[in-house]
Motif scaffolding. Structure first.
Motif, mmCIF file in Angstrom:
data_model
loop_
_atom_site.group_PDB
_atom_site.id
_atom_site.type_symbol
_atom_site.label_atom_id
_atom_site.label_comp_id
_atom_site.label_asym_id
_atom_site.label_seq_id
_atom_site.Cartn_x
_atom_site.Cartn_y
_atom_site.Cartn_z
ATOM 1 N N LEU A 72 42.769 40.150 44.569
ATOM 2 C CA LEU A 72 41.393 40.602 44.508
ATOM 3 C C LEU A 72 40.336 39.870 45.126
ATOM 4 O O LEU A 72 39.569 40.582 45.568
ATOM 5 N N TYR A 77 41.185 48.505 44.905
ATOM 6 C CA TYR A 77 40.945 47.165 43.950
ATOM 7 C C TYR A 77 40.941 47.625 42.665
ATOM 8 O O TYR A 77 41.773 46.880 41.966
ATOM 9 N N GLN A 78 40.759 48.850 42.093
ATOM 10 C CA GLN A 78 40.950 49.020 40.710
ATOM 11 C C GLN A 78 42.478 49.247 40.522
ATOM 12 O O GLN A 78 42.983 48.734 39.312
ATOM 13 N N ALA A 79 43.323 49.816 41.330
ATOM 14 C CA ALA A 79 44.583 49.772 41.131
ATOM 15 C C ALA A 79 45.466 48.343 40.911
ATOM 16 O O ALA A 79 46.297 48.288 40.169
ATOM 17 N N ALA A 100 45.400 55.534 45.903
ATOM 18 C CA ALA A 100 44.160 55.047 46.075
ATOM 19 C C ALA A 100 43.619 55.369 47.514
ATOM 20 O O ALA A 100 44.126 55.162 48.525
ATOM 21 N N VAL A 124 37.650 50.800 46.908
ATOM 22 C CA VAL A 124 37.435 50.575 45.612
ATOM 23 C C VAL A 124 38.321 51.069 44.391
ATOM 24 O O VAL A 124 38.906 50.462 43.613
ATOM 25 N N GLU A 125 39.019 52.074 44.843
ATOM 26 C CA GLU A 125 40.246 52.658 44.096
ATOM 27 C C GLU A 125 41.504 51.821 44.236
ATOM 28 O O GLU A 125 42.267 51.589 43.376
ATOM 29 N N GLU A 168 37.280 41.240 47.173
ATOM 30 C CA GLU A 168 36.131 40.746 46.884
ATOM 31 C C GLU A 168 35.007 40.108 47.908
ATOM 32 O O GLU A 168 33.731 40.545 48.112
ATOM 33 N N GLY A 211 33.415 43.956 42.192
ATOM 34 C CA GLY A 211 33.803 42.864 41.353
ATOM 35 C C GLY A 211 32.785 41.729 41.072
ATOM 36 O O GLY A 211 33.134 40.868 40.271
ATOM 37 N N GLN A 239 44.232 45.901 39.666
ATOM 38 C CA GLN A 239 44.068 45.288 38.766
ATOM 39 C C GLN A 239 44.984 45.910 37.582
ATOM 40 O O GLN A 239 45.233 45.372 36.426
ATOM 41 N N ALA A 240 45.407 47.361 37.608
ATOM 42 C CA ALA A 240 46.203 47.979 36.752
ATOM 43 C C ALA A 240 47.570 48.207 36.850
ATOM 44 O O ALA A 240 48.575 48.035 35.873
#
Length: 92
Positions: free
Chosen positions: A80, A24-26, A17, A21-22, A84, A90, A28-29
């Motif tokens: 998250l 945050y996305q990570a 990341a 933003v990266e 946020e 998000g 989630q994954a």
């Protein structure tokens, strides 16, 4: 060199990341095991404080890190939510 590297359960680099933003996305994954590893090591709060200079999010991450026992399942939603609130990610 300042990117956050999420480790997989076997210690291999799973996700990199380079921005909030990266990150945050990570979150989630990546696997629960990866989240637990980084929470227990204090990695999230350290990255936000030392790399991004964001002490507000770092403090929230510290609370989550301290409240997560070694065998507990990390609450992805709580992690998250701290991001946020500060970065308005998000909330579309």
């Amino acid at each position: 060199d300042k990117a956050f590297q999420f480790l997989d359960t076997n210690g291999a680099g799973a996700v990199l990341a380079r921005s909030v933003v990266e990150f945050y996305q990570a979150i989630q994954a990546v696997s629960i095991a990866s989240l637990r590893h980084h929470l227990l090591a204090g990695d999230f709060s350290r990255w936000f404080a030392l790399v991004l200079g964001d002490e507000k999010v770092a403090a929230g991450m510290r609370k989550i890190e301290q409240a997560t026992p070694s065998g507990a399942i990390p609450r992805r939603e709580e992690i998250l939510a701290h991001i946020e609130d500060q970065y308005l990610i998000g909330k579309e």
